[in-house]
Each structure stands twice: as C-alpha cells, then as structure tokens.
Write an enzyme that holds these catalytic residues in place. Structure first.
Site, PDB file in Angstrom:
ATOM      1  N   GLU A 285     -12.144  -4.721  13.444  1.00 38.90           N
ATOM      2  CA  GLU A 285     -11.119  -5.462  14.066  1.00 38.90           C
ATOM      3  C   GLU A 285     -11.702  -6.987  13.262  1.00 38.90           C
ATOM      4  O   GLU A 285     -10.933  -7.442  12.867  1.00 38.90           O
ATOM      5  CB  GLU A 285     -11.910  -5.664  15.207  1.00 38.90           C
ATOM      6  CG  GLU A 285     -11.082  -4.253  16.407  1.00 38.90           C
ATOM      7  CD  GLU A 285      -9.539  -4.270  16.717  1.00 38.90           C
ATOM      8  OE1 GLU A 285      -9.046  -5.444  16.411  1.00 38.90           O
ATOM      9  OE2 GLU A 285     -10.266  -2.915  16.376  1.00 38.90           O
ATOM     10  N   GLU A 366      -3.276  -2.756   9.720  1.00 39.07           N
ATOM     11  CA  GLU A 366      -3.900  -1.868  10.245  1.00 39.07           C
ATOM     12  C   GLU A 366      -4.360  -0.773   9.004  1.00 39.07           C
ATOM     13  O   GLU A 366      -6.340  -0.548   9.179  1.00 39.07           O
ATOM     14  CB  GLU A 366      -3.522  -0.646  11.486  1.00 39.07           C
ATOM     15  CG  GLU A 366      -3.012  -1.179  13.195  1.00 39.07           C
ATOM     16  CD  GLU A 366      -3.564  -2.270  13.181  1.00 39.07           C
ATOM     17  OE1 GLU A 366      -4.699  -1.270  13.864  1.00 39.07           O
ATOM     18  OE2 GLU A 366      -3.266  -2.730  14.173  1.00 39.07           O
ATOM     19  N   ASP A 370      -8.189  -0.853   7.821  1.00 39.98           N
ATOM     20  CA  ASP A 370      -9.432   0.513   8.042  1.00 39.98           C
ATOM     21  C   ASP A 370      -9.815   0.870   6.898  1.00 39.98           C
ATOM     22  O   ASP A 370     -11.532   0.997   6.414  1.00 39.98           O
ATOM     23  CB  ASP A 370      -7.658   1.698   8.181  1.00 39.98           C
ATOM     24  CG  ASP A 370      -7.921   1.816  10.156  1.00 39.98           C
ATOM     25  OD1 ASP A 370      -8.636   1.454  10.585  1.00 39.98           O
ATOM     26  OD2 ASP A 370      -6.853   2.675   9.671  1.00 39.98           O
TER      27      ASP A 370
HETATM   28 ZN   LIG Z   1      -6.735  -2.657  14.263  1.00 36.62          ZN
END
Ligand SMILES: [Zn+2]
Length: 420
Positions: A285, A366, A370
């Site tokens: 996050e 995303e 990551d």
């Molecule tokens: Zn995410």
C-alpha cells in the site's frame, strides 16, 4: 429541417451501433470467462498445487461462475433500461411530466436529476439484494442483516441528496449563466469537488458506515510504525476497519491525499496475516503512495473528463443530440439537466472500448506497488499474504486471459505471484 433530421438519424445510428458492439463484446467476454473457469474447475493449476487445496479452487470457480451469470443477466436488463430511457422515450416522458407538474426552471431540472437517480436506484435494487443475500450468502461471505442493508441504503440516499443536489445545482447554474465556456467552469467545479471528496471520504463519509481504529496490538504497531517511517509515511496513517460487519471478504487499501491519506486494513485480513505478512501488505500500500498512484489516476481522470465536458459543451447545443437519443428538447427553456442525463447514459456505451487501457494502467500500478513491497520487506511474505487474499475473496486462479485484459484492475494470482 433535413440537415437536422439526418444529423439526428446519425446520432441514433452511432448510439445503436456502439450499444450493439459493446453488448456483443461484453457477452463474448463473459462467455469466454464462464467457459474458461468451468474448464479448469477440476484441477488446481500446477503452480498452486502445493498451496491451494482443491475444494478452495472449486469454491472460487463456482463463485466466479455465479457472479458471471448474474452479470450476464444484469447486462441484458441494463441494455433494456438504457433503451427504455433513451430511444423508447422514458426520459422524455419523465421530463415532460415534470415540466407539466412544476413548470420549467431550476426546480424542474433538479427534480429531473433526482427522479432519474431514484428510478435508477430502484431498478438496481433486485440485483443488489440478490448479490448480497443470495450469492454472497450461498458462499458464506455475507455478514449483513437486512436491517443493516436498509440502513446503509438510507444513509446512501441521504448522502447522495446532501452532497449531490448542491453540486448538481451549481453545475446547472453554470450551464445557464457562464456563457459558451460554461463547460470549462463546470469541469473545474467537478475537479474541485473530486479533490474535496478525496479528503472528506476517508475522514467523514467512510466512518459513517464503518469504525476505523488504530492498531491495537502494541508489538505489531511498533513494527508497522518503523516500516512507515522508513517509507516516509505519516505514522498515524494506519487504520483497522470493521469490515467483518458486512462481509467475510478481506482487503486492504490506500486512499486520500495530504493529511487525509491513510492505509486501511480490514479486520478480516488482519486476523489472517502473520506480522511479516502485515508488513508486506502495508509495504504494498505504501508503494502506491510512493509511486503517487492516486495523483496519477486523478490526473488521468481529470484529463479524460475535460474532453468529456468539452464534448458535452458542444452537443448540448445541438438539437440532434436530443432527438437522436429519443428526447424532445424544450425549445422555450433550458435543457441542461436533460443534456447531462443523456450524456451520462450515452457515454459508457462508447467509453467501454477504452476500459482495457484503464485496467492496464491499474494492473501496472499493482505490479509497481508489489515491487516496492519486495524492496522493503520479504517477498515470500507478500506472496503468502496475497494467496490468503485471493482465497478469502474466492478469486479464481484461472480467469480467461482476454477477460482479464478488459476488466481486471488487479493482476490474477498466477501473474502476480510469478513476479515475486
Ligand atoms: Zn494495490
């Protein structure tokens, strides 16, 4: 006027062709997804053979299929409702009735927007009920009572009226009073409204529906604070939300900007993760924060909406825009609310075709988050946490690759874990 008549026919034709093309594409994608998931239901993919038990894999497949079938029905009903509003004259009837009742003016225009939202909400109710109390219930995810569901809906309606009506009145006023560049002012208003929402949503609106508390476990809080300081994030920005009040689904998200930015963990997720996994998810996050993903997404949205408002500024002055979509404009009064509604109805039919671009951007974000998490914490922790997340949400491990390209805002488990 023959020129207007042919422009009107052209509008109808463009709308009908785009609607048919988008429906055909969505139907094709949905059936691909159903076939692909059903075909892979009986075996866990090799990469997950040791980590995912067969019953969990089959539950994810069944859950995905149940949702896909409801989506197909909703798509057909949605298309019928869209045609009902436009070419079959529903919006025209509503508009004429309200003019007869209230006379032309700002009151009538606001009533038109409110009545449209109300009817749309009512038509959506059966799907919303079925989704929560049949599908989510059947798979053991639903934790809502009908009372809570009704209370949520009542709050939503009140919030929609309190926030939506003033902003709608302001935009309608600009449309009437700001001259030929009204769309630029309306766009600026809309941008300001969205920035404001980004601040008041996490701090005022979300707490009306859920409780947000700081982490209780002192050892975990110390770990997490150290990680947040390492990443340059305000130490008070982590909250735990009582997601278990409504659903067994687990999640974590990053929202807001400036002093209102925060990372939110669902209690359902926190209960499932080891301290190392909590670190990894938090680092993911924080990766969204470090890469400024919210700012980038907002900037993209504002650029697209500027183009949208410019088009609306143009078509709202053209009679063919109204007649081509099944509505008679008021020749004596303002048509601003009518123009807004027709635009909101017609745009998704055309913009559906750029949805793969938006989904691709989201999936790229995303992967970036990551990668950031892996640079800050243990990649194995992130992998095991993600696997728990996919399991808790019964996300299928075997989605159709083309379906993913169109719709998935998050990469499927296989792609994501392969990179870790
Ligand atoms: Zn995410």
């Amino acid at each position: 006027m023959p020129a207007d008549l042919s422009a009107s026919l052209l509008m109808t034709l463009a709308f009908a062709v785009a609607l048919l093309a988008s429906l055909a594409t969505r139907y094709w994608l949905a059936t691909r997804q159903v076939r692909h998931v059903a075909r892979h239901r009986d075996a866990v993919p090799a990469a997950f053979a040791t980590t995912v038990p067969l019953p969990a894999h089959q539950k994810a497949a069944d859950y995905t299929l149940a949702k896909a079938r409801l989506d197909l029905l909703e798509m057909a009903v949605g298309a019928a409702i869209l045609l009902g509003w436009t070419l079959l004259g529903g919006l025209d009837l509503l508009n004429r009735s309200l003019i007869a009742l209230l006379g032309p003016g700002m009151g009538q225009q606001l009533a038109l927007l409110a009545a449209f939202a109300l009817v749309g909400g009512l038509l959506d109710l059966p799907f919303s009920l079925y989704r929560t109390f049949v599908i989510e219930q059947r798979f053991g995810f639903n934790k809502m009572t009908l009372g809570l569901w009704l209370a949520d809906m009542a709050k939503g309606v009140v919030l929609g009226a309190v926030i939506g009506l003033p902003i709608a009145a302001l935009i309608l006023w600009l449309m009437g009073a700001a001259g030929s560049t009204w769309w630029l002012w309306a766009w600026a208003t809309w941008v300001g409204f969205n920035l404001l929402l980004l601040v008041i949503y996490p701090t005022f609106i979300a707490p009306m529906f859920n409780k947000f508390k700081p982490l209780e476990d002192p050892a975990l809080a110390a770990r997490v604070t150290a990680l947040m300081q390492r990443c340059g994030f305000a130490a008070k920005g982590l909250f735990v939300m009582d997601g278990s009040r409504r659903s067994a689904h687990a999640n974590a998200y990053f929202t807001g900007f400036g002093a209102a930015k925060r990372v939110v963990f669902y209690d359902t997720l926190l209960a499932r993760l080891s301290p190392g996994e909590v670190d990894a998810v938090l680092a993911h996050e924080l990766g969204h924060f470090r890469h400024r993903h919210i700012v980038k997404r907002m900037a993209g949205m504002f650029a697209i909406s500027l183009a949208g408002f410019a088009v609306l500024g143009w078509v709202s002055n053209e009679i063919w825009f109204y007649t081509g979509l099944g509505v008679r404009p008021n020749l004596a009064g303002a048509n601003d609310a009518l123009a807004l509604l027709l635009f909101l109805l017609a745009v998704p039919v055309f913009s559906f075709f750029i949805s793969p671009l938006m989904a691709a951007m989201s999936r790229r974000h995303e992967f970036e988050a990551d990668a950031f998490a892996v640079s800050q914490t243990d990649g194995r922790d992130l992998a095991s946490a993600l696997l728990k997340l996919y399991e808790d949400n019964a996300s299928t491990l075997t989605p159709d690759p083309v379906f993913v390209r169109f719709y998935y805002s998050h990469p499927p488990a296989g792609e994501r874990l392969a990179r870790l």
